[in-house]
Scaffold this motif. Structure first.
Motif, short mmCIF file in Angstrom:
data_model
loop_
_atom_site.label_atom_id
_atom_site.label_comp_id
_atom_site.label_asym_id
_atom_site.label_seq_id
_atom_site.Cartn_x
_atom_site.Cartn_y
_atom_site.Cartn_z
N SER A 104 0.75 -1.39 0.06
CA SER A 104 0.15 -0.04 -0.17
C SER A 104 0.90 1.26 0.14
N ARG A 105 0.53 2.16 -0.58
CA ARG A 105 1.21 3.60 -0.34
C ARG A 105 2.03 3.82 0.74
N SER A 106 1.27 3.58 1.98
CA SER A 106 1.47 3.99 3.17
C SER A 106 2.59 2.98 3.94
N SER A 107 2.68 1.71 3.41
CA SER A 107 3.28 0.62 3.78
C SER A 107 4.37 0.25 3.18
N ALA A 108 4.77 0.68 1.90
CA ALA A 108 5.61 0.10 1.01
C ALA A 108 7.02 0.04 1.54
N ARG A 109 7.39 1.22 2.04
CA ARG A 109 8.82 1.34 2.70
C ARG A 109 9.17 0.40 3.64
N ASP A 110 8.23 0.46 4.49
CA ASP A 110 8.07 -0.82 5.72
C ASP A 110 8.19 -2.10 5.38
N ASP A 111 7.28 -2.25 4.40
CA ASP A 111 7.19 -3.63 4.02
C ASP A 111 8.56 -4.23 3.32
N ARG A 112 9.27 -3.23 2.64
CA ARG A 112 10.38 -3.50 1.92
C ARG A 112 11.69 -3.57 2.70
N THR A 113 11.45 -2.76 3.90
CA THR A 113 12.79 -2.83 4.73
C THR A 113 12.64 -3.46 6.17
N ARG A 114 11.83 -2.65 7.24
CA ARG A 114 11.85 -3.18 8.26
C ARG A 114 11.06 -4.62 8.75
N LYS A 115 9.98 -4.66 7.88
CA LYS A 115 9.21 -5.91 8.02
C LYS A 115 9.90 -7.16 7.40
N PHE A 116 10.65 -6.75 6.40
CA PHE A 116 11.47 -7.84 5.67
C PHE A 116 12.64 -8.16 6.62
N ALA A 117 13.09 -7.46 7.40
CA ALA A 117 14.20 -7.54 8.40
C ALA A 117 13.66 -8.46 9.29
N ARG A 118 12.52 -8.22 9.96
CA ARG A 118 11.81 -8.81 11.07
C ARG A 118 11.61 -10.22 10.35
N TYR A 119 11.10 -10.55 9.27
CA TYR A 119 10.74 -11.69 8.73
C TYR A 119 11.88 -12.52 8.40
N ARG A 120 13.24 -11.94 7.98
CA ARG A 120 14.31 -12.85 7.86
C ARG A 120 14.71 -13.52 9.25
N ARG A 121 14.13 -13.11 10.32
CA ARG A 121 14.56 -13.63 11.67
C ARG A 121 13.97 -15.25 11.69
N LEU A 122 12.92 -15.40 10.57
CA LEU A 122 12.55 -16.93 10.76
C LEU A 122 13.35 -17.86 10.01
N ALA A 123 13.69 -18.95 10.63
CA ALA A 123 14.70 -20.13 10.22
C ALA A 123 14.17 -20.59 9.09
N ALA A 124 12.71 -20.88 8.78
CA ALA A 124 12.37 -21.50 7.54
C ALA A 124 12.02 -20.39 6.40
#
Length: 188
Positions: A110-130
């Protein structure tokens, strides 16, 4: 989905506390660094694309040990529980919330979430071993990005436009862009 901190949110939680918590206010939340964050509603176009992806993945995975599901909490670590638009999980324990065994996570921008989805959220998701792939879909631009974990531990990105076929190696699915973006013309 965008983040908006509620004015009254001051409590610190762990992921386990969050997964057991019920706000009682009818809002949907994520846990970001121990703080509850209200999730904003998604647009019609956003929802159409998320549903298109979910249906295609669910049909593809029918009878497989993994499942596709919409908008359910993913426990990234002890202070972060995020809610992706679509995920594939392979949890043999069949837990009701707080999935961790997710080889594929999808965020529709979404326009309001694009930056967070690509950066901060992705960084948190990368903590998932699977986690093996992170699919980011820009429904307004009709573009997709597949971030794929390489053998050396780095993340490689492949970009697709419009009707190009998007390949998801984590679930061995070739998904035409025309399927991903179907029915968007009807969206306001």
């Amino acid at each position: 989905m965008a983040y908006r901190l509620p004015a009254a949110t001051t409590m610190q939680m762990t992921s386990d506390d969050f997964l057991a918590w019920d706000s009682g206010d009818g809002s949907r939340y994520e846990l970001i660094d121990g703080q509850t964050v209200v999730m904003e509603s998604a647009s019609e176009g956003h929802q159409i694309v998320a549903c298109n992806l979910y249906v295609a993945m669910r049909q593809h995975l029918h009878g497989a040990p993994c499942r596709a599901i919409l908008s359910l909490e993913v426990r990234c670590d002890d202070g972060n529980c995020l809610v992706p638009d679509v995920m594939v999980y392979c949890d043999k324990d069949k837990r009701p919330r707080g999935m961790e065994a997710c080889p594929l996570i999808v965020e529709v921008l979404s326009r309001s979430s694009a930056r967070d989805d690509r950066t901060r959220k992705f960084a948190r998701y990368r903590r998932l071993a699977a986690l093996r792939e992170y699919l980011v879909v820009d429904w307004e631009q009709r573009a997709t990005e597949v971030h794929r974990l390489a053998i050396d531990g780095s993340w490689q990105v492949t970009r697709y436009a419009g009707g190009e076929v998007v390949y998801l190696a984590s679930i061995d699915l070739a998904l035409p862009g025309d399927v991903i973006f179907a029915d968007l013309e009807a969206a306001a």
